[in-house]
Design a protein around this motif. Structure first.
Motif, PDB file in Angstrom:
ATOM      1  N   VAL A  68       0.347  -0.789  -0.040  1.00 24.03           N
ATOM      2  CA  VAL A  68      -0.205  -0.550   0.045  1.00 24.03           C
ATOM      3  C   VAL A  68       0.628   1.757   0.265  1.00 24.03           C
ATOM      4  O   VAL A  68       0.568   2.090  -0.280  1.00 24.03           O
ATOM      5  CB  VAL A  68      -1.026  -0.009   1.412  1.00 24.03           C
ATOM      6  CG1 VAL A  68      -1.863   1.144   1.579  1.00 24.03           C
ATOM      7  CG2 VAL A  68      -2.404  -0.935   1.482  1.00 24.03           C
ATOM      8  N   ARG A  69       1.683   1.183   0.358  1.00 27.76           N
ATOM      9  CA  ARG A  69       2.406   2.369   0.925  1.00 27.76           C
ATOM     10  C   ARG A  69       3.558   2.374  -0.878  1.00 27.76           C
ATOM     11  O   ARG A  69       3.489   4.121  -0.512  1.00 27.76           O
ATOM     12  CB  ARG A  69       3.638   2.276   2.022  1.00 27.76           C
ATOM     13  CG  ARG A  69       3.459   2.774   2.846  1.00 27.76           C
ATOM     14  CD  ARG A  69       5.229   2.668   4.192  1.00 27.76           C
ATOM     15  NE  ARG A  69       5.738   1.378   4.602  1.00 27.76           N
ATOM     16  CZ  ARG A  69       5.643   0.333   4.876  1.00 27.76           C
ATOM     17  NH1 ARG A  69       4.847   1.195   6.036  1.00 27.76           N
ATOM     18  NH2 ARG A  69       5.997  -0.823   4.624  1.00 27.76           N
ATOM     19  N   ARG A  70       4.054   1.684  -1.079  1.00 27.40           N
ATOM     20  CA  ARG A  70       4.249   1.509  -2.622  1.00 27.40           C
ATOM     21  C   ARG A  70       3.544   2.397  -3.449  1.00 27.40           C
ATOM     22  O   ARG A  70       4.030   3.245  -4.655  1.00 27.40           O
ATOM     23  CB  ARG A  70       4.954   0.272  -2.925  1.00 27.40           C
ATOM     24  CG  ARG A  70       5.950   0.679  -4.587  1.00 27.40           C
ATOM     25  CD  ARG A  70       6.411  -1.349  -4.150  1.00 27.40           C
ATOM     26  NE  ARG A  70       5.691  -1.655  -4.320  1.00 27.40           N
ATOM     27  CZ  ARG A  70       5.852  -3.294  -3.610  1.00 27.40           C
ATOM     28  NH1 ARG A  70       6.341  -3.198  -2.262  1.00 27.40           N
ATOM     29  NH2 ARG A  70       4.869  -4.262  -4.064  1.00 27.40           N
ATOM     30  N   VAL A  71       2.455   1.468  -3.918  1.00 27.87           N
ATOM     31  CA  VAL A  71       1.187   2.851  -4.358  1.00 27.87           C
ATOM     32  C   VAL A  71       0.365   4.090  -4.618  1.00 27.87           C
ATOM     33  O   VAL A  71       0.966   4.736  -4.939  1.00 27.87           O
ATOM     34  CB  VAL A  71       0.216   1.655  -4.629  1.00 27.87           C
ATOM     35  CG1 VAL A  71      -0.505   1.950  -3.670  1.00 27.87           C
ATOM     36  CG2 VAL A  71      -0.731   1.604  -5.386  1.00 27.87           C
ATOM     37  N   VAL A  72       0.985   4.041  -3.017  1.00 31.09           N
ATOM     38  CA  VAL A  72       1.200   5.497  -2.972  1.00 31.09           C
ATOM     39  C   VAL A  72       1.788   7.005  -3.017  1.00 31.09           C
ATOM     40  O   VAL A  72       1.860   7.825  -3.796  1.00 31.09           O
ATOM     41  CB  VAL A  72       0.198   6.109  -1.363  1.00 31.09           C
ATOM     42  CG1 VAL A  72       0.506   7.125  -1.078  1.00 31.09           C
ATOM     43  CG2 VAL A  72      -0.928   5.406  -0.930  1.00 31.09           C
ATOM     44  N   SER A  73       2.786   5.789  -2.726  1.00 34.03           N
ATOM     45  CA  SER A  73       4.633   7.463  -3.190  1.00 34.03           C
ATOM     46  C   SER A  73       4.279   6.732  -4.690  1.00 34.03           C
ATOM     47  O   SER A  73       4.519   8.118  -4.931  1.00 34.03           O
ATOM     48  CB  SER A  73       5.699   5.495  -2.755  1.00 34.03           C
ATOM     49  OG  SER A  73       6.794   6.504  -3.664  1.00 34.03           O
ATOM     50  N   LYS A  74       4.311   5.496  -5.347  1.00 35.80           N
ATOM     51  CA  LYS A  74       4.987   5.734  -7.405  1.00 35.80           C
ATOM     52  C   LYS A  74       3.790   7.072  -7.583  1.00 35.80           C
ATOM     53  O   LYS A  74       3.907   7.511  -8.350  1.00 35.80           O
ATOM     54  CB  LYS A  74       3.906   4.374  -7.619  1.00 35.80           C
ATOM     55  CG  LYS A  74       5.247   3.314  -7.470  1.00 35.80           C
ATOM     56  CD  LYS A  74       4.960   2.332  -8.202  1.00 35.80           C
ATOM     57  CE  LYS A  74       6.253   1.253  -8.305  1.00 35.80           C
ATOM     58  NZ  LYS A  74       5.965   0.025  -8.503  1.00 35.80           N
ATOM     59  N   SER A  75       1.975   6.415  -6.829  1.00 31.47           N
ATOM     60  CA  SER A  75       0.945   7.231  -7.377  1.00 31.47           C
ATOM     61  C   SER A  75       1.393   9.675  -7.662  1.00 31.47           C
ATOM     62  O   SER A  75       0.676   9.555  -8.333  1.00 31.47           O
ATOM     63  CB  SER A  75       0.070   7.413  -6.336  1.00 31.47           C
ATOM     64  OG  SER A  75      -0.207   7.580  -5.755  1.00 31.47           O
ATOM     65  N   GLY A  76       2.351   9.394  -6.596  1.00 27.75           N
ATOM     66  CA  GLY A  76       2.810  10.691  -6.198  1.00 27.75           C
ATOM     67  C   GLY A  76       1.816  11.660  -5.776  1.00 27.75           C
ATOM     68  O   GLY A  76       2.150  12.283  -5.218  1.00 27.75           O
ATOM     69  N   SER A  77       1.198  11.311  -5.436  1.00 27.41           N
ATOM     70  CA  SER A  77      -0.040  12.109  -4.061  1.00 27.41           C
ATOM     71  C   SER A  77       0.628  12.599  -2.900  1.00 27.41           C
ATOM     72  O   SER A  77       0.320  11.802  -2.552  1.00 27.41           O
ATOM     73  CB  SER A  77      -1.686  10.913  -3.945  1.00 27.41           C
ATOM     74  OG  SER A  77      -2.055  11.676  -3.236  1.00 27.41           O
ATOM     75  N   LYS A  78      -0.019  13.610  -2.988  1.00 22.00           N
ATOM     76  CA  LYS A  78       0.804  14.138  -1.532  1.00 22.00           C
ATOM     77  C   LYS A  78      -0.494  13.930  -0.249  1.00 22.00           C
ATOM     78  O   LYS A  78      -0.544  14.442   0.713  1.00 22.00           O
ATOM     79  CB  LYS A  78       0.611  15.499  -1.652  1.00 22.00           C
ATOM     80  CG  LYS A  78       2.018  16.003  -2.639  1.00 22.00           C
ATOM     81  CD  LYS A  78       2.964  15.375  -2.289  1.00 22.00           C
ATOM     82  CE  LYS A  78       4.864  15.681  -3.353  1.00 22.00           C
ATOM     83  NZ  LYS A  78       5.350  14.533  -3.586  1.00 22.00           N
ATOM     84  N   THR A  79      -1.830  13.801  -1.017  1.00 22.04           N
ATOM     85  CA  THR A  79      -3.167  13.199  -0.042  1.00 22.04           C
ATOM     86  C   THR A  79      -2.613  12.033   1.352  1.00 22.04           C
ATOM     87  O   THR A  79      -2.308  11.315   0.235  1.00 22.04           O
ATOM     88  CB  THR A  79      -4.125  13.053  -0.731  1.00 22.04           C
ATOM     89  OG1 THR A  79      -4.693  14.314  -1.440  1.00 22.04           O
ATOM     90  CG2 THR A  79      -5.345  12.961   0.227  1.00 22.04           C
ATOM     91  N   ARG A  80      -2.819  12.351   2.543  1.00 16.81           N
ATOM     92  CA  ARG A  80      -2.872  10.892   3.379  1.00 16.81           C
ATOM     93  C   ARG A  80      -4.258  10.572   3.460  1.00 16.81           C
ATOM     94  O   ARG A  80      -4.050   9.920   4.261  1.00 16.81           O
ATOM     95  CB  ARG A  80      -1.892  11.784   4.617  1.00 16.81           C
ATOM     96  CG  ARG A  80      -0.681  11.522   3.322  1.00 16.81           C
ATOM     97  CD  ARG A  80       0.323  11.049   2.978  1.00 16.81           C
ATOM     98  NE  ARG A  80       1.153  10.287   3.020  1.00 16.81           N
ATOM     99  CZ  ARG A  80       1.306  10.570   1.613  1.00 16.81           C
ATOM    100  NH1 ARG A  80       0.322  10.903   0.001  1.00 16.81           N
ATOM    101  NH2 ARG A  80       2.852  10.878   0.538  1.00 16.81           N
ATOM    102  N   GLN A  81      -5.362  11.309   3.524  1.00 19.93           N
ATOM    103  CA  GLN A  81      -6.456  11.023   3.264  1.00 19.93           C
ATOM    104  C   GLN A  81      -7.172   9.976   2.777  1.00 19.93           C
ATOM    105  O   GLN A  81      -7.232  10.144   1.762  1.00 19.93           O
ATOM    106  CB  GLN A  81      -7.380  12.375   4.138  1.00 19.93           C
ATOM    107  CG  GLN A  81      -6.494  13.196   5.209  1.00 19.93           C
ATOM    108  CD  GLN A  81      -8.192  14.199   5.206  1.00 19.93           C
ATOM    109  OE1 GLN A  81      -8.494  13.968   6.633  1.00 19.93           O
ATOM    110  NE2 GLN A  81      -8.117  15.091   4.892  1.00 19.93           N
TER     111      GLN A  81
END
Length: 359
Positions: A68-81
């Protein structure tokens, strides 16, 4: 934040929609332009190894959290909610009728009292939520209320997973509700905006295929069957001697021997189409309905060559592949080729991301 806020999504912060299934995690972030139209800002997915999640239960917590961390990181999203969903099997839902005009505290007391009849656990063991749907159609002076309950440990698992990945869970939905929300856009572009149309939605997952029959805002029928895309992966694995993970990778990339289409793919498409036909027949024999207007296919397996055509041929009903991003503008971080290729797998993730804008 209370379970109520997380479950029904009553707040509208910027969020990413995160769909965690048995085979992968999928991420969607939506925005809106000045006219209020949706913009697909980000999308991404990462596979899980077989057995990391089984029947909605997280078996390999650290591995899933890292993915999950990896998919968020790769997406480039700054949103954490994040908006997430519980599997349907982990949630008990029930519609009840209560007198209109009750105060919030009175509603809560009535809901708890009613919930005792339908939930086979002590209320101390569950997270309980409800929302008022609207006036009861058959009982003047009453309102229809949807109760939803899940074991606390199942809710806490999802919450802990988000937090371990550096995210803050703000909405916890039900998978089937999220996919239905995304379907409202899909149905709205049908002739007559899809009004009164019976839509049979087949979500073909790795291990399970669900049939939901929708009409306007209502779900008339909901049934799961134990077949899915992993059966094709197993056939490839056995035929060519690959590991399951290798077979899955080669299936997705279409990097398979010349005889694959004739010996494996065509018979599987035929078998899957017949399963879809049988599921529809079961719907017809167990309800007053004898036809549907559209058969819609979602999930990664929906895009198999020839499946849509074979389903139309076998069932006699118009079939189409679901694209929840249809008519959305694409942000600079999204490639059109990827959307075309993978859109049917993002139905639930799209519905979760829509919670930012839709009550």
């Amino acid at each position: 934040m209370s379970f109520l806020d997380r479950f029904m999504g009553r707040q509208r912060p910027p969020v990413i929609g995160l769909d965690i299934s048995s085979s992968s995690v999928k991420l969607v972030e939506l925005g809106q332009d000045s006219s209020g139209s949706y913009v697909l800002e980000r999308m991404g997915s990462e596979p899980f190894e077989k057995g990391w999640i089984t029947d909605g239960q997280i078996e390999k917590f650290d591995e899933v959290a890292e993915t999950v961390r990896r998919v968020v990181s790769k997406s480039g999203s700054k949103t954490r909610q994040v908006a997430m969903a519980m599997p349907q099997s982990a949630v008990i839902t029930k519609k009840i009728m209560l007198p209109a005009g009750l105060r919030e505290e009175e509603l809560e007391m009535q809901v708890e009292s009613e919930a005792n009849q339908y939930i086979p656990f002590s209320l101390d063991e569950v997270s309980l939520d409800f929302c008022v749907i609207g006036p009861a159609p058959t009982s003047p002076g009453d309102v229809e209320v949807l109760i939803a309950a899940s074991r606390k440990e199942r809710v806490q698992d999802r919450q802990a997973l988000a937090e371990a990945a550096g995210l803050k869970p703000v909405v916890l939905d039900i998978e089937s509700h999220a996919s239905r929300l995304a379907m409202t856009r899909v149905v709205s572009v049908l002739p007559n905006q899809g009004r009164d149309a019976l839509v049979a939605l087949f979500e073909i997952g790795a291990d399970t295929t669900s049939l939901k029959v929708l009409r306007d805002e209502d779900m008339l029928y909901d049934r799961d069957q134990a077949f899915g895309g992993s059966q094709l992966t197993q056939l490839i694995s056995r035929q060519y001697g690959f590991s399951f993970e290798e077979a899955e990778q080669k299936k997705v990339s279409m990097d398979l021997p010349e005889d694959y289409e004739h010996n494996i793919l065509s018979p599987f498409v035929d078998s899957l189409s017949q399963e879809i036909g049988r599921a529809l027949q079961y719907f017809f024999t167990s309800t007053p309905h004898h036809k549907v207007h559209y058969v819609m296919l979602a999930g990664g397996t929906a895009t198999l060559p020839g499946l849509k055509e074979r389903v139309t041929e076998l069932t006699g009903f118009a079939s189409m592949i679901v694209n929840p991003f249809d008519n959305m503008k694409l942000g600079s971080a999204v490639r059109e080729a990827r959307v075309r290729r993978e859109a049917p797998t993002y139905l639930t993730a799209c519905g979760l991301a829509m919670r930012r804008f839709v009550q």
